[in-house]
Scaffold this motif. Sequence first.
Motif, PDB file in Angstrom:
ATOM      1  N   ASP A   1       0.812  -1.220   0.000  1.00 11.00           N
ATOM      2  CA  ASP A   1       0.000   0.000   0.000  1.00 11.00           C
ATOM      3  C   ASP A   1       0.849   1.276   0.000  1.00 11.00           C
ATOM      4  OD1 ASP A   1      -2.435  -1.423   0.098  1.00 11.00           O
ATOM      5  OD2 ASP A   1      -2.205  -1.701   2.256  1.00 11.00           O
TER       6      ASP A   1
ATOM      7  N   LYS B   1      -2.405   3.134   9.018  1.00  8.17           N
ATOM      8  CA  LYS B   1      -3.101   3.442   7.758  1.00  8.17           C
ATOM      9  C   LYS B   1      -3.406   4.938   7.652  1.00  8.17           C
ATOM     10  CE  LYS B   1      -7.078   2.192   4.874  1.00  8.17           C
ATOM     11  NZ  LYS B   1      -7.339   3.598   4.501  1.00  8.17           N
ATOM     12  N   GLN B   2      -3.820   5.529   8.791  1.00  6.96           N
ATOM     13  CA  GLN B   2      -4.115   6.961   8.794  1.00  6.96           C
ATOM     14  C   GLN B   2      -2.870   7.772   8.439  1.00  6.96           C
ATOM     15  OE1 GLN B   2      -5.133   8.605  12.649  1.00  6.96           O
ATOM     16  NE2 GLN B   2      -6.076  10.447  11.769  1.00  6.96           N
TER      17      GLN B   2
ATOM     18  N   ASP C   1      -2.091   7.448   4.732  1.00 10.89           N
ATOM     19  CA  ASP C   1      -2.998   8.257   3.909  1.00 10.89           C
ATOM     20  C   ASP C   1      -2.642   9.736   3.999  1.00 10.89           C
ATOM     21  OD1 ASP C   1      -4.345   5.957   3.197  1.00 10.89           O
ATOM     22  OD2 ASP C   1      -5.948   6.217   4.674  1.00 10.89           O
TER      23      ASP C   1
ATOM     24  N   LYS D   1       0.388  10.749   2.023  1.00  8.00           N
ATOM     25  CA  LYS D   1       0.270  10.478   0.584  1.00  8.00           C
ATOM     26  C   LYS D   1       1.100   9.262   0.167  1.00  8.00           C
ATOM     27  CE  LYS D   1      -2.280  14.205  -0.018  1.00  8.00           C
ATOM     28  NZ  LYS D   1      -2.300  14.709   1.376  1.00  8.00           N
TER      29      LYS D   1
END
Length: 549
Positions: free
Chosen positions: A145, A294-295, A298, A301
């Motif tokens: 990811d 994950k935050q 995100d 970027k």
Amino acid sequence: MRQTFIWSFTIIILLVFAISFYAPGILWSYIIIIPLFFLGIQDLIQKKHAIRRNFPLFGRLRYVLEGMGPKVYQYFVENDTDGRPFNRIHRSVIYQRAKKELDTTPFGTQLNVYDDNYEWLNHSINALDFSKVDKSPRVLIGGPDCLKPYEASIFNISAMSYGSLSSNAILALSEGAKMGGFAHNTGEGGVSDYHLNGGGDLIWQLGTGYFGCRAADGNFDPKRFEERVSLPNIKMIEVKLSQGAKPGHGGMLPGAKVTAEIARIRGVEIGKDVDSPPYHKAFSTPLELLYFIKQLRDLSKGKPIGFKLCVGHKNEFVSICKAMIETNIYPDFITVDGGEGGTGAAPLEFSNSVGMPLRDGLAFVYDTLTGFDLKKHIKIIASGRVVTGFDLVKNFALGADLCNSARGMMIALGCIQALECNSNTCPTGVATQDPELRKGLVVAEKNKRVANFHKETVKSACELMAAAGVPHPSKMHRVHIHRRVSPNHIQTYVESYPYIAKASLLQQPYPESYEILMNISRTDTFKPDFSEFDLDKYQWARKPKVKDN
């Protein structure tokens, strides 16, 4: 001794006065005699120090000699193989490589190769031609990811904050990292101007204080994080769960040390105490930790996100791995710090007696990730007393993809292991905020030494691997390192730390060494769940739940 002092000085004062009738110039000696006399009187009347009270003036020598003790021992008493935490051999090779001086050793090893815990690398008859080996191998950090993977050196600067280290030291480290093409971890004190001005690649460490992205109430502020992490120098983000020097211990920055500069860098109020609790407020369970990762990914970027820990309760790490399987959220890297690590100040008991040593923690983390078939997504960074090429190679054999060093880099800056990191009196200007001491560290000179030390240490590690017939750190194996465990018993690392089968923790039966851990770990809590553990028989037993009437 008290009366001897009084009578002696009384006689000296009167004698000087009498002689002055014949030699007036002797009165100048009062400039020395009178202050010494009053210092002695102060010693006599004070009540805190018995030695000074019983031995006025002379008792002060005890504190002078005590302060000089580590330096005297280091320079005049210890031999090359003594010294803690780093012996003279290791300190010397760091200095030599930092200065690009001759770093070879004459007349054979000074180590006793028959001592317990002596370690060595197996070489190969079919050794590789070092001229054809990559002398600066890189490791790509970034899972499925990650949108902005980072190609890292196999050797980088470990976490050290501005505040613990001087501005000149931080600037020299950052400039050295830029020269050598390796990364510099900011430490939990935040991204300072000195980190940025050096131009080196940065790993921004987030501790429990969330410095640089801290809300007014001390919690994590997503907006501030998003603004700060956009800086191009910041290549990766590391969430610090614990550190080797004092795992499980928070900290308090006294308001007196919170200057306008520190307040701006850390996002706190000037002159007010700043608490860094021993736990994170942004998450409290394994699942929440993964959602926090994950935050951060995100908000950044897609930059690589990882976490750092000194292994404590093994079930907690197993719980995190279970949460990864449940959520399909993976950190891009995990930094394993050893209980032997530490650069600044830590309580004695924490420094000496808390936290798993690096070798054991590293093997456990690698094996657990392998058992859950997660290692393919995650890179492992090893940190904890890493200063030589052999240190790197040993960690690669245990499962590390790359290594970090803090104290090695400090010594490359000129640190003499004076053991004054916690007193603001570091004589070399490395670990002090004293402006006069800081001036002694010339950035334009020390940045080159940091780059040199990095280059020569990586070169040494590559030469060792070539001698073993290994072309890259990823090809190192535990069978390559031998260790003497008793006078007539030798083990390879693979015997001391046996591998477990890939994906063996995804279904039962689990490896015997993990059976208990797998049954007490849960994804919704870090606490062990012993509800299915029969303490009396010390075996697993699924007990039927009793319904309430």
